[in-house]
Design a protein around this motif. Structure first.
Motif, mmCIF file in Angstrom:
data_model
loop_
_atom_site.group_PDB
_atom_site.id
_atom_site.type_symbol
_atom_site.label_atom_id
_atom_site.label_comp_id
_atom_site.label_asym_id
_atom_site.label_seq_id
_atom_site.Cartn_x
_atom_site.Cartn_y
_atom_site.Cartn_z
ATOM 1 N N ASN A 130 2.817 10.069 11.634
ATOM 2 C CA ASN A 130 2.491 9.104 11.011
ATOM 3 C C ASN A 130 3.287 7.923 10.669
ATOM 4 O OD1 ASN A 130 -0.542 9.806 11.103
ATOM 5 N ND2 ASN A 130 0.196 10.608 8.645
ATOM 6 N N VAL A 131 2.774 6.756 10.992
ATOM 7 C CA VAL A 131 3.850 5.629 11.226
ATOM 8 C C VAL A 131 2.866 4.523 10.026
ATOM 9 C CG1 VAL A 131 4.659 5.711 12.813
ATOM 10 C CG2 VAL A 131 2.808 3.808 12.521
ATOM 11 N N ILE A 151 0.891 -6.490 16.569
ATOM 12 C CA ILE A 151 0.676 -5.268 15.569
ATOM 13 C C ILE A 151 1.480 -4.371 15.735
ATOM 14 C CG2 ILE A 151 -0.596 -2.529 15.725
ATOM 15 C CD1 ILE A 151 -2.230 -3.583 17.618
ATOM 16 N N SER A 152 2.624 -4.457 14.088
ATOM 17 C CA SER A 152 4.075 -3.835 14.084
ATOM 18 C C SER A 152 4.073 -1.932 13.716
ATOM 19 C CB SER A 152 4.028 -4.604 12.905
ATOM 20 O OG SER A 152 4.735 -5.970 13.702
ATOM 21 N N TYR A 153 4.801 -1.689 14.167
ATOM 22 C CA TYR A 153 4.948 -0.292 13.893
ATOM 23 C C TYR A 153 6.002 -0.137 13.186
ATOM 24 C CZ TYR A 153 1.067 -0.450 17.047
ATOM 25 O OH TYR A 153 -0.229 -0.260 18.319
ATOM 26 N N GLU A 234 11.531 -1.694 14.263
ATOM 27 C CA GLU A 234 9.992 -1.577 13.575
ATOM 28 C C GLU A 234 10.116 -1.728 15.422
ATOM 29 O OE1 GLU A 234 7.225 -6.267 13.695
ATOM 30 O OE2 GLU A 234 9.218 -5.468 14.875
ATOM 31 N N VAL A 235 8.871 -2.102 15.813
ATOM 32 C CA VAL A 235 8.035 -2.227 16.971
ATOM 33 C C VAL A 235 6.648 -3.061 17.293
ATOM 34 C CG1 VAL A 235 6.942 -1.122 19.263
ATOM 35 C CG2 VAL A 235 8.895 0.153 18.105
ATOM 36 N N ASN A 236 7.079 -4.102 17.743
ATOM 37 C CA ASN A 236 6.133 -4.911 17.657
ATOM 38 C C ASN A 236 5.094 -5.334 18.791
ATOM 39 O OD1 ASN A 236 4.774 -7.832 17.990
ATOM 40 N ND2 ASN A 236 4.602 -7.435 16.291
ATOM 41 N N GLU A 237 3.168 -5.171 19.020
ATOM 42 C CA GLU A 237 3.393 -4.947 20.196
ATOM 43 C C GLU A 237 2.494 -6.318 20.387
ATOM 44 O OE1 GLU A 237 3.575 -2.164 23.635
ATOM 45 O OE2 GLU A 237 1.672 -2.052 22.222
#
Length: 273
Positions: A130-131, A151-153, A234-237
């Motif tokens: 989970n993130v 969408i940010s993770y 953070e990873v943003n798509e």
């Protein structure tokens, strides 16, 4: 069943009117009804309907059930060019200079669930773990139509360190300011641009045809550790209709391509094919 030659003739006629801007002054760029199009072209409603569906599949129209068909804005009407620069204004960092005034067109959401495998790999967390997922539909301030799905993770250990990034109100500057404040260091970003067919959610949220492609910008926000390695915080798509966006950047010269050229480089024979 609609006659192929007939519906293609109707589709080309409507396409020509779209290109000429004949529907631009209609409320929300709405097309006439199927009944009116059929009557204008001397064809059946089924033939007119088939022509409209073909134009929707081609990405020229957005069809809303029980409301009608609407002309989608074309690249010449709205061109947003991404470059490779981060900017800042009174609100915080932003990456699309031409979209500086864009805002969330619907209430942003956040949830806890596994990230896509490729995002988990970038975050450095196990696949299936989970993130925190922060989800926004972005568009012009005067519109309710999303042009980007962002969408940010964020890994849960980072959320545990900086709890405010998991809340609804992340304060002035958003999560990036909170992260920089916590680590007392500047963020660095790395982007990868790709393209793929729009998924079902994007088709609905971006109002694109099932056959449409989206441009996807995958951005890693990174902190440089003392040991010289990076922590991806953070990873943003961000996905957007591929026919309405472009990527623009300057090409820099590598030292091997310096000018003026050295004598050695000038005397080198041209490459052979």
């Amino acid at each position: 069943m609609a006659d192929a030659a007939a519906w293609r003739r109707v589709a080309e006629s409507v396409r020509a009117k779209i290109e000429a801007g004949d529907y631009a002054d209609n409320p929300q760029r709405r097309l006439p009804t199927v009944e009116n199009i059929a009557a204008d072209h001397g064809v059946s409603k089924q033939t007119a309907h088939t022509a409209i569906q073909a134009l929707a599949t081609a990405g020229l129209l957005h069809v809303v059930r029980r409301q009608g068909a609407y002309v989608r804005e074309r690249p010449r009407d709205r061109a947003v060019v991404r470059d490779r620069t981060v900017y800042r204004d009174g609100i915080g960092y932003f990456f699309d200079k031409n979209a500086q005034d864009w805002r969330a067109v619907r209430k942003p959401t956040h949830r806890i669930e596994p990230a896509p495998d490729h995002v988990a790999d970038l975050l450095g967390v196990p696949r299936g773990e989970n993130v925190l997922i922060r989800d926004r539909d972005m568009g012009p301030a005067d519109s309710d139509q999303a042009l980007q799905v962002a969408i940010s993770y964020i890994s849960l250990p980072v959320v545990a360190e900086i709890p405010v990034v998991g809340g609804s109100d992340t304060g002035p500057g958003g999560i990036y300011d909170r992260i920089e404040e916590h680590y007392a260091a500047p963020l660095e970003w790395h982007e990868t641009v790709s393209a793929r067919p729009a998924n079902v959610a994007e088709q609905d949220r971006l109002a694109v045809a099932p056959t449409a492609a989206v441009l996807v910008v995958t951005r890693e926000a990174r902190m440089l550790r003392e040991d010289g390695t990076y922590l991806v915080v953070e990873v943003n798509e961000t996905s957007m209709p591929a026919d309405q966006f472009a990527v623009s950047y300057a090409i820099r010269r590598d030292p091997s391509a310096a000018w003026p050229r050295t004598n050695e480089a000038a005397d080198d024979p041209p490459p052979t094919s």
